[in-house]
Design a protein around this motif. Structure first.
Motif, short mmCIF file in Angstrom:
data_model
loop_
_atom_site.label_atom_id
_atom_site.label_comp_id
_atom_site.label_asym_id
_atom_site.label_seq_id
_atom_site.Cartn_x
_atom_site.Cartn_y
_atom_site.Cartn_z
N GLY A 4 0.77 -1.15 0.12
CA GLY A 4 0.00 -0.03 0.05
C GLY A 4 0.84 1.15 0.05
N HIS B 193 -1.51 -0.85 -3.82
CA HIS B 193 -2.77 -0.49 -3.49
C HIS B 193 -2.72 1.06 -3.01
N ARG B 194 -3.79 1.93 -3.15
CA ARG B 194 -3.71 3.29 -2.89
C ARG B 194 -4.57 3.47 -1.81
N TYR B 195 -4.26 4.40 -0.73
CA TYR B 195 -4.91 4.54 0.57
C TYR B 195 -5.02 5.88 0.91
N ALA C 140 -4.49 2.58 5.59
CA ALA C 140 -3.35 1.79 5.46
C ALA C 140 -3.16 0.74 6.53
N VAL D 297 -2.89 -6.25 2.33
CA VAL D 297 -1.58 -6.00 1.90
C VAL D 297 -0.43 -6.31 2.96
N ALA E 296 2.70 -0.96 4.02
CA ALA E 296 2.34 0.14 3.44
C ALA E 296 3.45 1.39 3.52
#
Length: 330
Positions: free
Chosen positions: A39, A64-66, A72, A81, A84
């Protein structure tokens, strides 16, 4: 005949040794991140630069974007994930989960630290879901895969060799697996402190992992004979154990080894045990279903094999009892 047996031994032993070396050494020698879920969190402009840096490692990370650090952290705790990178005004912050894989946590620390050092900044690392202090490397959990597989193989073989059939065999396999689960939980959780989740959930996982193997052994043996014991032993020991990813992570193994390992009892049991012990059951559904299917199909095969043998006996008995028709004397 003796010459043929000698040739068979001379050929098969090196072949098995080569196969074992391939199965165990090849994945270990090719350990590297492959689509490893990672992340990134923070402002879009800052995370875009991070994503470009990780993209340079082609095929290594699945980004993966948060929106922020809280999101995260939640993703890590849900096992979406493995870690991050959070962009903050004070600099990059790395969130890891050594409980998910100490090897991956170390890999992420190295990768992110190298990138930050090149820019002259420092990285603050936070272990969101840490391994227990009594087992910081997660060795006890990864080491449990082989003993559980062996216990299942032995239980299935003993039930078969003792001639237990039908519901007696099912009862013996189930009780034996339950006892293994209780004893293993007492050792790993109560004594070693290597597991920290719900005690009964861990015992159930350990028992189900054993039952998945023992039921497969007894079930296949009930259908095809003693050769079924060797077939399942080969599948579990030569493929399931080295392909499990228990000591690292499935995403660190060569493709498709990581995926195949999760379809077999050792890999599924390691993943399920991590989930129930450290992540409150997050991401437990998949491996739990895998183990359940192995157990259900194996026990079903035990009952089916017994039914087929009983039917065969009845047919043979009816055939033997039938008297030939008498020919009248003219």
């Amino acid at each position: 005949m003796a010459t043929r047996r000698l040739i068979a031994v001379v050929v098969l032993v090196p072949l098995l040794a080569a196969l074992a070396l391939w199965a165990f050494a090849w994945p270990a020698a090719r350990t590297a991140p492959r689509d490893l879920p990672l992340g990134v969190a923070g402002p879009a402009t800052a995370t875009a630069q991070l994503e470009q840096q990780f993209a340079r490692h082609e095929g290594a990370f699945e980004i993966h974007r948060y929106a922020d650090e809280a999101a995260a952290r939640s993703a890590i705790e849900n096992r979406d994930v493995y870690g991050a990178v959070v962009v903050t005004p004070e600099g990059p912050e790395l969130l890891t989960a050594s409980a998910a894989s100490p090897v991956v946590a170390q890999l992420l620390r190295q990768a992110v630290t190298e990138q930050a050092t090149a820019k002259g900044s420092e990285v603050k690392t936070i272990d969101v879901v840490a391994t227990p202090a009594s087992d910081p490397r997660g060795a006890a959990l990864s080491s449990s895969v082989l003993p559980l597989a062996l216990a299942g193989l032995v239980a299935g073989a003993v039930v078969t060799l003792l001639g237990l059939r039908g519901f007696r065999a099912v009862a013996a396999l189930t009780v034996a697996a339950a006892l293994v689960g209780v004893v293993a939980a007492a050792l790993a959780h109560s004594w070693l402190g290597a597991l920290t989740g719900n005690w009964w959930a861990e015992a159930g996982t350990l028992g189900l992992a054993t039952l998945a193997v023992s039921a497969a052994v007894a079930g296949l043996a009930a259908l095809v004979g003693p050769a079924g014991i060797g077939a399942v032993a080969f599948l579990v020991m030569f493929l399931g154990n080295p392909f499990s990813g228990a000591a690292s992570a499935p995403q660190l193994l060569p493709e498709p080894v990581g995926a195949v390992g999760q379809w077999l009892p050792p890999g599924a049991s390691a993943s399920l045990l991590r989930s129930v012990s450290f992540f409150d059951g997050a991401a437990a559904t998949g491996p739990a279903l895998t183990l359940t299917w192995w157990a259900v199909l194996g026990l079903g095969a035990v009952l089916l094999g017994n039914a087929l043998k009983e039917r065969s006996k009845i047919t043979a008995s009816a055939s033997d009892s039938a008297e030939p028709a008498l020919t009248p004397v003219g």
